[in-house]
Write an enzyme that holds these catalytic residues in place. Structure first.
Site, PDB file in Angstrom:
ATOM      1  N   HIS A   1       0.848  -1.197   0.000  1.00 52.47           N
ATOM      2  CA  HIS A   1       0.000   0.000   0.000  1.00 52.47           C
ATOM      3  C   HIS A   1       0.882   1.245   0.000  1.00 52.47           C
ATOM      4  CE1 HIS A   1      -3.821   2.077   0.916  1.00 52.47           C
ATOM      5  NE2 HIS A   1      -3.106   2.859   1.717  1.00 52.47           N
TER       6      HIS A   1
ATOM      7  N   ASP B   1       0.908   5.330   0.005  1.00 53.98           N
ATOM      8  CA  ASP B   1       0.114   6.523   0.311  1.00 53.98           C
ATOM      9  C   ASP B   1       0.751   7.763  -0.301  1.00 53.98           C
ATOM     10  OD1 ASP B   1      -2.019   5.534   2.136  1.00 53.98           O
ATOM     11  OD2 ASP B   1      -0.300   4.879   3.330  1.00 53.98           O
TER      12      ASP B   1
ATOM     13  N   MET C   1       0.556  11.657  -0.904  1.00 54.45           N
ATOM     14  CA  MET C   1      -0.090  12.827  -0.286  1.00 54.45           C
ATOM     15  C   MET C   1       0.552  14.116  -0.791  1.00 54.45           C
ATOM     16  SD  MET C   1      -0.077  11.596   3.661  1.00 54.45           S
ATOM     17  CE  MET C   1      -0.638   9.964   4.163  1.00 54.45           C
TER      18      MET C   1
ATOM     19  N   HIS D   1      -2.779   4.560  -3.033  1.00 50.00           N
ATOM     20  CA  HIS D   1      -3.871   5.322  -2.411  1.00 50.00           C
ATOM     21  C   HIS D   1      -3.532   6.800  -2.587  1.00 50.00           C
ATOM     22  CE1 HIS D   1      -5.859   6.416   1.739  1.00 50.00           C
ATOM     23  NE2 HIS D   1      -6.471   6.993   0.714  1.00 50.00           N
TER      24      HIS D   1
ATOM     25  N   MET E   1      -3.966  10.569  -2.209  1.00 51.95           N
ATOM     26  CA  MET E   1      -4.578  11.628  -1.395  1.00 51.95           C
ATOM     27  C   MET E   1      -4.062  12.969  -1.903  1.00 51.95           C
ATOM     28  SD  MET E   1      -4.168   9.632   2.217  1.00 51.95           S
ATOM     29  CE  MET E   1      -2.992   8.483   1.503  1.00 51.95           C
TER      30      MET E   1
ATOM     31  N   MET F   1     -12.019   4.332   4.644  1.00 53.71           N
ATOM     32  CA  MET F   1     -10.998   4.813   5.593  1.00 53.71           C
ATOM     33  C   MET F   1     -11.506   4.657   7.028  1.00 53.71           C
ATOM     34  SD  MET F   1      -8.372   5.704   3.881  1.00 53.71           S
ATOM     35  CE  MET F   1      -7.440   6.369   5.267  1.00 53.71           C
TER      36      MET F   1
ATOM     37  N   ASP G   1      -8.574   0.890   5.849  1.00 54.84           N
ATOM     38  CA  ASP G   1      -7.247   1.501   6.003  1.00 54.84           C
ATOM     39  C   ASP G   1      -7.247   2.462   7.185  1.00 54.84           C
ATOM     40  OD1 ASP G   1      -4.787   2.745   5.668  1.00 54.84           O
ATOM     41  OD2 ASP G   1      -5.324   3.732   3.777  1.00 54.84           O
TER      42      ASP G   1
HETATM   43  C1  DX5 Z   1      -3.415   7.356   6.212  1.00 59.02           C
HETATM   44  C2  DX5 Z   1      -2.966   6.280   5.267  1.00 59.02           C
HETATM   45  C3  DX5 Z   1      -2.810   4.938   5.851  1.00 59.02           C
HETATM   46  C4  DX5 Z   1      -1.770   4.834   6.934  1.00 59.02           C
HETATM   47  C5  DX5 Z   1      -2.136   3.686   7.833  1.00 59.02           C
HETATM   48  O1  DX5 Z   1      -3.768   8.473   5.478  1.00 59.02           O
HETATM   49  O2  DX5 Z   1      -3.917   6.168   4.225  1.00 59.02           O
HETATM   50  O3  DX5 Z   1      -2.549   3.997   4.828  1.00 59.02           O
HETATM   51  O4  DX5 Z   1      -0.483   4.624   6.437  1.00 59.02           O
HETATM   52  O5  DX5 Z   1      -1.285   3.657   8.919  1.00 59.02           O
HETATM   53  P1  DX5 Z   1      -1.641   2.858  10.253  1.00 59.02           P
HETATM   54  O6  DX5 Z   1      -1.817   1.420   9.881  1.00 59.02           O
HETATM   55  O7  DX5 Z   1      -0.446   3.101  11.108  1.00 59.02           O
HETATM   56  O8  DX5 Z   1      -2.905   3.453  10.803  1.00 59.02           O
HETATM   57 ZN    ZN Z   2      -3.658   4.560   2.800  1.00 61.74          ZN
END
Ligand code: DX5
Ligand code: ZN
Length: 220
Positions: free
Chosen positions: A32, A34, A36, A65, A67, A136, A174
Site C-alpha cells: 500500500h 500513500d 499525499m 492510495h 490523497m 478509511m 485503512d
Molecule cells: C493514512 C494512510 C494509511 C496509513 C495507515 O492516510 O492512508 O494507509 O499509512 O497507517 P496505520 O496502519 O499506522 O494506521
Molecule cells: Zn492509505
C-alpha cells in the site's frame, strides 16, 4: 473469504526502503503506497519518483492510495511508475467517470475511497466499475492514528452491496488496523486490510503480517 494484508510503506524507514520491502515481500499480498500532496490532506509523503524506484525491487501488487487534489491528472504517470491499482478519493473527485475511463485505457485497476465522514451512498454508483473500494478507518493524512469503529457499518454496507450484485470487488479498510481491530474489520466484511504501524513498526514485519491475517481469518 480470503484475507489479504496490504502493509503501508508510510510507516517504514524511508532511508531503507528496499530493506523494508524485502522484509514483507513474501508475506504481504500487496504493498500500500500513500501518495499525499499537502493540499488534499495536511501532510506530504512521496510520489511517482519513489514508486518508480521501488518498482525495481518488488514484484508485489502496488496499491496506490492517492490523497491529492485532482488525482485524475496523475493516473498516467502513476501507471508509468508501476502502479497496479490506483484508488482515488470521492471527496476530491465526486464523479470519477473520467478517471475510470483513463484507468481502463492505461490498463491499471481502479478503486474509489471514502473518508470517515462520507457516507457509503457516495460510493454506490461506482462500485461496479471498481476492482477495490476503500473505506478509511482514520482521517486520511497520517499513520499511527486510532481506529474509528463507527466506519464498520459502512464496511458492512459495502460488503452487502458487493455480494448482492455478485461482484468480485475487494473491500479494503485503512487506518488503525492492529491484531485487535483486524478481526472486527473482517467480521464486518473487509477482505483487504491495510496496516502501516502494525507491520513496519514491529520487530518482525513478516510475522506481524501473519498475525494480522490470522486475527482477521478467525472472524471472517
Ligand atoms: C493514512 C494512510 C494509511 C496509513 C495507515 O492516510 O492512508 O494507509 O499509512 O497507517 P496505520 O496502519 O499506522 O494506521
Ligand atoms: Zn492509505
Amino acid at each position: 473469504m480470503e484475507i489479504k494484508i496490504a502493509p503501508s510503506l508510510l510507516a517504514a524507514d524511508f532511508s531503507e526502503l528496499s530493506t523494508a520491502i524485502a522484509a514483507i515481500e513474501r508475506d504481504a499480498d500487496m504493498l500500500h503506497l500513500d501518495v499525499m500532496d499537502g493540499h488534499f490532506v495536511p501532510n506530504i509523503s512521496f510520489g511517482m519518483p519513489v514508486i518508480a524506484s521501488i518498482r525495481a525491487v518488488s514484484d508485489l501488487t502496488f496499491d496506490c492510495h492517492i490523497m491529492t487534489t485532482n488525482p485524475t491528472a496523475y493516473l498516467e504517470e502513476l501507471a508509468a511508475a508501476g502502479a497496479d491499482i490506483i484508488t482515488i478519493h470521492l471527496e476530491a473527485v465526486p464523479d470519477p467517470t473520467e478517471a475510470i475511463t483513463e484507468a481502463e485505457k492505461l490498463g491499471v485497476d481502479f478503486g474509489v475511497v471514502i473518508s470517515p465522514h462520507t457516507p457509503f451512498a457516495a460510493m454506490e454508483p461506482w462500485v461496479e466499475s471498481c476492482s477495490m473500494v476503500l473505506i478509511m478507518s482514520v482521517h486520511p493524512g497520517f499513520g499511527g492514528q486510532a481506529f474509528i469503529p463507527e466506519v464498520l457499518s459502512k464496511v458492512e454496507e459495502a460488503r452487502k452491496w458487493v455480494d448482492f450484485h455478485g461482484l468480485m470487488t475487494d473491500v479494503q479498510i485503512d487506518g488503525g488496523i492492529t491484531t485487535e481491530t483486524a478481526g472486527r474489520a473482517a467480521a464486518a466484511g473487509a477482505n483487504v486490510l491495510v496496516a502501516g504501524s502494525a507491520v513496519f513498526r514491529r520487530d518482525d514485519p513478516a510475522q506481524a503480517i501473519r498475525s494480522l491475517r490470522a486475527a482477521a481469518r478467525n472472524e471472517a
